[in-house]
Design an enzyme around this catalytic site. Structure first.
Site, PDB file in Angstrom:
ATOM      1  N   ASP A 188      84.093  55.249  19.783  1.00  0.00           N
ATOM      2  CA  ASP A 188      83.721  55.612  18.409  1.00  0.00           C
ATOM      3  C   ASP A 188      84.542  56.818  17.985  1.00  0.00           C
ATOM      4  O   ASP A 188      84.818  57.683  18.813  1.00  0.00           O
ATOM      5  CB  ASP A 188      82.208  55.920  18.315  1.00  0.00           C
ATOM      6  CG  ASP A 188      81.647  55.660  16.923  1.00  0.00           C
ATOM      7  OD1 ASP A 188      82.072  56.347  15.980  1.00  0.00           O
ATOM      8  OD2 ASP A 188      80.807  54.761  16.790  1.00  0.00           O
ATOM      9  N   PHE A 191      82.128  46.541  16.283  1.00  0.00           N
ATOM     10  CA  PHE A 191      81.357  47.006  15.123  1.00  0.00           C
ATOM     11  C   PHE A 191      82.172  47.934  14.226  1.00  0.00           C
ATOM     12  O   PHE A 191      81.869  48.057  13.044  1.00  0.00           O
ATOM     13  CB  PHE A 191      80.125  47.811  15.573  1.00  0.00           C
ATOM     14  CG  PHE A 191      79.084  47.031  16.302  1.00  0.00           C
ATOM     15  CD1 PHE A 191      78.238  46.165  15.628  1.00  0.00           C
ATOM     16  CD2 PHE A 191      78.933  47.164  17.675  1.00  0.00           C
ATOM     17  CE1 PHE A 191      77.271  45.445  16.299  1.00  0.00           C
ATOM     18  CE2 PHE A 191      77.967  46.452  18.356  1.00  0.00           C
ATOM     19  CZ  PHE A 191      77.135  45.590  17.674  1.00  0.00           C
ATOM     20  N   LYS A 230      81.879  49.952   5.701  1.00  0.00           N
ATOM     21  CA  LYS A 230      80.917  48.905   5.343  1.00  0.00           C
ATOM     22  C   LYS A 230      80.321  48.975   3.936  1.00  0.00           C
ATOM     23  O   LYS A 230      79.403  48.215   3.637  1.00  0.00           O
ATOM     24  CB  LYS A 230      79.780  48.914   6.356  1.00  0.00           C
ATOM     25  CG  LYS A 230      78.988  50.211   6.353  1.00  0.00           C
ATOM     26  CD  LYS A 230      77.683  50.075   7.118  1.00  0.00           C
ATOM     27  CE  LYS A 230      76.919  51.376   7.144  1.00  0.00           C
ATOM     28  NZ  LYS A 230      75.638  51.290   7.794  1.00  0.00           N
ATOM     29  N   TYR A 250      85.596  44.550   0.596  1.00  0.00           N
ATOM     30  CA  TYR A 250      84.893  44.612   1.888  1.00  0.00           C
ATOM     31  C   TYR A 250      84.681  43.200   2.452  1.00  0.00           C
ATOM     32  O   TYR A 250      85.047  42.907   3.591  1.00  0.00           O
ATOM     33  CB  TYR A 250      83.535  45.320   1.711  1.00  0.00           C
ATOM     34  CG  TYR A 250      82.624  45.141   2.902  1.00  0.00           C
ATOM     35  CD1 TYR A 250      82.887  45.779   4.104  1.00  0.00           C
ATOM     36  CD2 TYR A 250      81.507  44.304   2.835  1.00  0.00           C
ATOM     37  CE1 TYR A 250      82.070  45.594   5.213  1.00  0.00           C
ATOM     38  CE2 TYR A 250      80.686  44.122   3.926  1.00  0.00           C
ATOM     39  CZ  TYR A 250      80.964  44.771   5.113  1.00  0.00           C
ATOM     40  OH  TYR A 250      80.152  44.575   6.210  1.00  0.00           O
ATOM     41  N   PHE A 279      72.689  39.313   7.745  1.00  0.00           N
ATOM     42  CA  PHE A 279      72.069  39.457   6.426  1.00  0.00           C
ATOM     43  C   PHE A 279      71.765  40.959   6.249  1.00  0.00           C
ATOM     44  O   PHE A 279      72.675  41.750   6.418  1.00  0.00           O
ATOM     45  CB  PHE A 279      70.926  38.442   6.284  1.00  0.00           C
ATOM     46  CG  PHE A 279      71.532  37.090   5.972  1.00  0.00           C
ATOM     47  CD1 PHE A 279      72.307  36.416   6.926  1.00  0.00           C
ATOM     48  CD2 PHE A 279      71.469  36.558   4.705  1.00  0.00           C
ATOM     49  CE1 PHE A 279      72.972  35.230   6.616  1.00  0.00           C
ATOM     50  CE2 PHE A 279      72.122  35.367   4.384  1.00  0.00           C
ATOM     51  CZ  PHE A 279      72.870  34.704   5.342  1.00  0.00           C
ATOM     52  N   ASN A 280      70.566  41.393   5.955  1.00  0.00           N
ATOM     53  CA  ASN A 280      70.387  42.819   5.645  1.00  0.00           C
ATOM     54  C   ASN A 280      69.641  43.542   6.762  1.00  0.00           C
ATOM     55  O   ASN A 280      68.411  43.501   6.797  1.00  0.00           O
ATOM     56  CB  ASN A 280      69.625  42.969   4.321  1.00  0.00           C
ATOM     57  CG  ASN A 280      70.426  42.430   3.152  1.00  0.00           C
ATOM     58  OD1 ASN A 280      70.772  41.251   3.117  1.00  0.00           O
ATOM     59  ND2 ASN A 280      70.767  43.266   2.222  1.00  0.00           N
ATOM     60  N   ASN A 337      73.648  53.116   0.212  1.00  0.00           N
ATOM     61  CA  ASN A 337      74.018  51.912  -0.539  1.00  0.00           C
ATOM     62  C   ASN A 337      72.966  50.831  -0.387  1.00  0.00           C
ATOM     63  O   ASN A 337      72.845  49.949  -1.211  1.00  0.00           O
ATOM     64  CB  ASN A 337      75.331  51.334   0.004  1.00  0.00           C
ATOM     65  CG  ASN A 337      76.446  52.333  -0.131  1.00  0.00           C
ATOM     66  OD1 ASN A 337      76.813  52.682  -1.243  1.00  0.00           O
ATOM     67  ND2 ASN A 337      76.959  52.817   0.992  1.00  0.00           N
ATOM     68  N   ARG A 380      72.730  45.502 -11.802  1.00  0.00           N
ATOM     69  CA  ARG A 380      74.054  45.968 -11.332  1.00  0.00           C
ATOM     70  C   ARG A 380      75.036  44.813 -11.417  1.00  0.00           C
ATOM     71  O   ARG A 380      74.681  43.679 -11.065  1.00  0.00           O
ATOM     72  CB  ARG A 380      73.955  46.373  -9.851  1.00  0.00           C
ATOM     73  CG  ARG A 380      73.870  47.836  -9.638  1.00  0.00           C
ATOM     74  CD  ARG A 380      73.963  48.188  -8.199  1.00  0.00           C
ATOM     75  NE  ARG A 380      73.362  47.221  -7.289  1.00  0.00           N
ATOM     76  CZ  ARG A 380      73.052  47.488  -6.027  1.00  0.00           C
ATOM     77  NH1 ARG A 380      73.295  48.672  -5.540  1.00  0.00           N
ATOM     78  NH2 ARG A 380      72.515  46.573  -5.240  1.00  0.00           N
TER      79      ARG A 380
END
Ligand SMILES: NC(=O)c1ccc[n+]([C@@H]2O[C@H](COP(=O)([O-])OP(=O)(O)OC[C@H]3O[C@@H](n4cnc5c(N)ncnc54)[C@H](O)[C@@H]3O)[C@@H](O)[C@H]2O)c1
Length: 335
Positions: A32, A81, A85, A149, A178-179, A198, A292
């Site tokens: 990282d 990862f 994002k 993105y 998904f979320n 976000n 939005r």
């Protein structure tokens, strides 16, 4: 058990995946650059897993750094990862998004090839599907990314496809999330964005801790039961376990897969707000604003293929997501 490299392993989804991989008996090494993670995540991972964490601090764009890491370990697979994002930011900074997400990934794949490591799990996103032609999204839904993105993720998926066509030693898992929402039960790791979040749940969490005054609901006139946008939220620990199943599939079955990781259930913005109010036991202020640009009524996954191919099952529901998120942020902020 395998030895797995996690790029972006100090981030939100990476850190939870680290814990689940260790619980499954894998050896895990993290790369990282801490551009979007706090250094104390590493101590917290050591605390949760009760063992030291092996970390190499550096950038996936840095070839020499990657060569050193691959020379120091004999990896069975990589889970990638590390990426930028934020959909909105990508519209303003397409170059930075393509550099980190696409060049970063191709640099990593090159280092893997040179080291003779040919198994990779890739973090993709449901936003690759774009405007839904039909719901739920199945993996064969047409691909139509709207943002830079989402396009960067499609480009990486396409690269993997070409790579395998060119050299059959490659096996890969593309996971279209998904979320992701919620946090680890220990309340030691979770999502902690520095800026204005976000995503919906970290935003609601900051209203609950008093860091933000209120939630703005972007439109309540969508074609959904309560008029607010409906999305498929998946608990981050379920998502993390999906990565363990995916990497195991690569290591033990040598089988490539492209799969949705979602629950198949949609929740509206108001569902989320009410569930979070229950978790933090106070009313949360909100206001309804205009829609939005680019938002759609509703989207959710068909999770059937992930169940069939990986045995993946999302077991945690909305209340678990809100409870664990609240435990995490209230402890972090001393609320
Ligand atoms: N969180 C979501 O809603 C979501 C949804 C779909 C897909 N994804 C994808 O999942 C992955 C992980 O997301 P997350 O929510 O955990 O994000 P995150 O920002 O919390 O984690 C990413 C990690 O990668 C690190 N990183 C970034 N650029 C790097 C670089 N060049 N070199 C080395 N490390 C770098 C960051 O410091 C961070 O720790 C990303 O690829 C993201 O696109 C996330």
């Amino acid at each position: 058990m395998g030895k797995i490299l996690l790029t972006g392993g100090a981030g939100y989804i990476g850190s939870h995946t680290y814990v689940e991989l260790k619980a499954a008996g894998h050896e895990v090494v993290i790369i990282d650059n801490f551009s979007n993670a706090r250094k104390d995540v590493i101590d917290r991972l050591a605390q949760i897993t009760d063992s030291p964490v092996l970390v190499h601090e550096g950038d996936v764009l840095d070839k020499a750094f990657l060569a050193t890491v691959f020379a120091s370990h004999d990896f069975d697979a990589v889970i990638h990862f590390a990426a930028k994002k934020a959909v909105g930011e990508s519209v303003e900074k397409p170059l930075e998004y393509f550099e980190t997400n696409c060049t970063g990934f191709s640099t990593l794949l090159m280092a893997m090839k040179e080291a003779g490591v040919f198994r990779v799990v890739f973090s993709s996103t449901a936003t690759v599907y774009g405007e839904p032609l039909s719901l739920p999204y199945t993996e064969d839904h047409r691909i139509a990314p709207v943002s830079p993105y989402a396009q960067s993720k499609v480009t990486c998926e396409t690269l993997l496809k070409h790579l395998k066509e060119a050299d059959d030693r490659w096996t890969y898992g593309v996971l279209r999330y998904f979320n992701p929402a919620g946090a680890h039960d220990s309340a030691l790791i979770g999502e902690d964005p520095n800026d204005i979040p976000n995503n919906l749940m970290p935003y609601i969490a900051k209203v609950a801790t008093g860091e933000l005054p209120q939630l703005t609901v972007f439109g309540d006139d969508y074609n959904t039961p309560d008029g607010t946008g409906v999305r498929d939220y998946i608990h981050v620990v379920d998502l993390a376990q999906g990565h363990v199943q995916s990497v195991d599939k690569l290591i033990y079955d040598n089988s490539t897969h492209i799969l949705n990781l979602g629950t198949g259930t949609g929740y509206s913005v108001f569902d989320m707000l009410r569930a979070y109010e229950k978790a933090c036991q106070k009313p949360l202020a909100y206001t309804v604003g205009p829609r939005r640009a680019g938002d759609i009524d509703c989207f959710y996954a068909d999770p059937a293929s992930a169940r069939e191919i990986l045995g993946f099952e999302a077991r945690r529901g909305l209340d678990d997501m809100c409870r664990t998120s609240w435990n995490w942020v209230s402890r972090l902020r001393n609320v």
